[in-house]
Design an enzyme around this catalytic site. Structure first.
Site, PDB file in Angstrom:
ATOM      1  CG  HIS A   1      -0.343   0.358   2.499  1.00 12.39           C
ATOM      2  ND1 HIS A   1       0.420  -0.530   3.221  1.00 12.39           N
ATOM      3  CD2 HIS A   1      -0.321   1.521   3.208  1.00 12.39           C
ATOM      4  CE1 HIS A   1       0.854   0.049   4.322  1.00 12.39           C
ATOM      5  NE2 HIS A   1       0.427   1.298   4.340  1.00 12.39           N
ATOM      6  CG  ASP A   2       2.526   3.485   3.062  1.00 14.42           C
ATOM      7  OD1 ASP A   2       1.764   4.301   2.503  1.00 14.42           O
ATOM      8  OD2 ASP A   2       2.615   3.377   4.303  1.00 14.42           O
TER       9      ASP A   2
ATOM     10  CE  LYS B   1       4.459   7.194   4.350  1.00 11.87           C
ATOM     11  NZ  LYS B   1       4.120   6.614   5.637  1.00 11.87           N
TER      12      LYS B   1
ATOM     13  CG  HIS C   1       2.152   8.220   0.241  1.00 16.36           C
ATOM     14  ND1 HIS C   1       1.708   9.103   1.179  1.00 16.36           N
ATOM     15  CD2 HIS C   1       1.692   6.998   0.630  1.00 16.36           C
ATOM     16  CE1 HIS C   1       1.003   8.455   2.089  1.00 16.36           C
ATOM     17  NE2 HIS C   1       0.993   7.177   1.785  1.00 16.36           N
TER      18      HIS C   1
ATOM     19  CG  HIS D   1      -3.134   3.640   2.199  1.00 17.50           C
ATOM     20  ND1 HIS D   1      -2.524   3.649   0.972  1.00 17.50           N
ATOM     21  CD2 HIS D   1      -2.298   4.303   3.030  1.00 17.50           C
ATOM     22  CE1 HIS D   1      -1.379   4.291   1.050  1.00 17.50           C
ATOM     23  NE2 HIS D   1      -1.217   4.704   2.293  1.00 17.50           N
ATOM     24  CG  HIS D   2      -3.321   8.035   3.498  1.00 19.04           C
ATOM     25  ND1 HIS D   2      -3.105   8.013   4.861  1.00 19.04           N
ATOM     26  CD2 HIS D   2      -2.187   7.545   2.938  1.00 19.04           C
ATOM     27  CE1 HIS D   2      -1.889   7.533   5.105  1.00 19.04           C
ATOM     28  NE2 HIS D   2      -1.316   7.230   3.956  1.00 19.04           N
TER      29      HIS D   2
ATOM     30  CG  ASP E   1      -1.972   3.125   6.759  1.00 18.98           C
ATOM     31  OD1 ASP E   1      -0.802   2.690   6.855  1.00 18.98           O
ATOM     32  OD2 ASP E   1      -2.236   4.309   6.471  1.00 18.98           O
TER      33      ASP E   1
HETATM   34 FE   LIG Z   1       0.920   3.161   5.561  1.00 20.50          FE
HETATM   35 FE   LIG Z   2       0.361   5.800   3.347  1.00 20.69          FE
END
Ligand SMILES: [Fe+2]
Ligand SMILES: [Fe+2]
Length: 432
Positions: A340-341, A344, A369, A393-394, A422
């Protein structure tokens, strides 16, 4: 309590899309399709435009062909080229602390600098990348420290990076020549490279090809075709194996070195140059190992996210099981969580490790990200659904999340599970 929501019931009923390595074991997706897409994340960490590794791979395979390399060797070289920067995130935090400045910018520009020669070029590099923005005296102090320890620190940074890169290749299951090639990527023909100061034939042939290919790609994208071949000639016998430079120059002369390197086409061309005889399909076990390996790359970026991706994966699996999702969907959720990240990797450690509130501009970078997560994962055939979920996810039910500002009715159960997992892991971790 009704844990089985209509959404959950749908999940259990639903048959996933066929041939999806995100969900199903009997995938017909090629390993190269997954690795080439994920290599975009490595490019971001190195400050390169997405597609750098794929274009370097194309250039390297052409040089190998010109040298008459056998098929079995070409297969190993192919994956070594795509994964050459697998260790890139492991030294980001250390580089940021040494320079007290944006390490992605430093990584980007060092590739255009002949740092092995003390002169105006390396001095100018130091002046524009060390402690930028710090008060004058602090800057001078940091510059002196960096200059005094330049050789030892550079060697250490390369060592961390190449050892981690090689270990990731082994972890995915690639044979030893692939790992060794990644380990010796930064060695120079004349013995002036790192980490072991190998020279001439001591340097694996794959590494020699990879080093030349990545430099050609960087100069091609930043300066153009002629400067790219000029720099290869200029560094021939110092950085590069002269025989390989001659092969590249010969391809260039015949108009065969640069074709198909345009942004959108490169990945298609890179997939086409994988030797047909040795193409690998990504079975369930391989997809699992690749997801784990990239989770490790993501988490190595900052000490504050150490084990975050695995932590989110554990939480997502726990929540999914609690909601009685099928084992196939639990596996799917674990993969989405592990990756998921991945976007980033585009965020500098000056932001990730900032011990104070972020400025608006810095927040804007952070908010991008999940967009990069989507851009990277969507390129993998069969990962369309997974990329959409991972990129959400955010998001928040009230529409105040980022980056698509979705509302409750646009957030599926899987997206909600991932978001909660998360936040749970982030709150449980020690972060600035
Ligand atoms: Fe995360
Ligand atoms: Fe994230």
């Amino acid at each position: 309590m009704h844990l089985l929501t209509p959404n959950t019931a749908r999940l259990q009923r639903e048959n996933a899309a066929p041939d999806s390595p995100g969900r199903r074991p009997e995938s017909t997706v090629r390993m190269s399709e997954i690795i080439s897409a994920l290599s975009y994340a490595l490019d971001l960490t190195e400050g390169r435009p997405m597609g750098h590794s794929v274009r370097s791979c194309l250039i390297g395979m052409r040089i190998a062909g010109e040298m008459g390399m056998g098929i079995a060797e070409q297969r190993d070289l192919y994956y070594a080229l795509l994964l050459k920067d697998a260790g890139c995130s492991s030294n980001s935090s250390k580089l940021f602390h040494i320079l007290s400045a944006d390490e992605i910018r430093a990584k980007r520009d060092v590739k255009l600098t002949d740092w092995t020669r003390v002169g105006w070029e390396s001095l100018q590099y130091a002046l524009t990348h060390v402690a930028t923005g710090a008060p004058f005296l602090n800057r001078v102090r940091t510059l002196v420290q960096v200059a005094a320890k330049q050789q030892t620190e550079s060697c250490l940074l390369v060592k961390i990076r190449c050892e981690r890169g090689a270990s990731i290749a082994r972890r995915i299951g690639f044979p030893e020549p692939v790992a060794q090639a990644i380990h010796s990527l930064d060695e120079h023909w004349n013995g002036g490279g790192y980490p072991d100061g190998l020279r001439h034939g001591e340097i694996p042939l794959f590494s020699r090809i990879m080093n030349l290919s990545q430099t050609l790609e960087v100069f091609l994208v930043n300066r153009g075709q002629q400067p790219a071949i000029d720099v290869a000639r200029k560094r021939s016998g110092r950085w590069f194996d002269p025989e390989l430079v001659r092969a590249a120059a010969s391809l260039e002369k015949r108009g065969q070195l640069w074709s198909g390197l345009d942004q959108e086409q490169a990945i298609e061309h890179a997939l086409a140059v994988e030797p047909k005889e040795s193409r690998m399909l990504a079975n369930e076990e391989m997809v699992e190992r690749i997801s784990q390996a990239f989770a490790e790359i993501i988490d190595a970026k900052s000490p504050f996210t150490f084990r975050h991706s695995n932590g989110v994966a554990d939480a997502a699996v726990g929540i999914s099981r609690q909601l009685a999702l099928s084992e196939e969907n639990v596996t799917f959720m674990r993969r989405a969580a592990l990756l998921h990240d991945i976007g980033k990797l585009s965020v500098s450690n000056t932001i990730l490790e900032k011990p104070a509130a972020l400025s608006k501009d810095e927040w804007d970078v952070v908010k991008l990200h999940p967009y990069y997560t989507f851009e990277i994962l969507r390129r993998i055939p069969g990962f369309e659904e997974l990329s959409d979920i991972a990129a959400a996810h955010h998001e928040k039910l009230d529409g105040s999340g980022y980056y698509r500002h979705r509302s409750a009715d646009q957030l599926s159960l899987e997206m909600r599970i991932l978001t909660v997992a998360d936040i749970f892991d982030a709150l449980a971790a020690k972060r600035p």
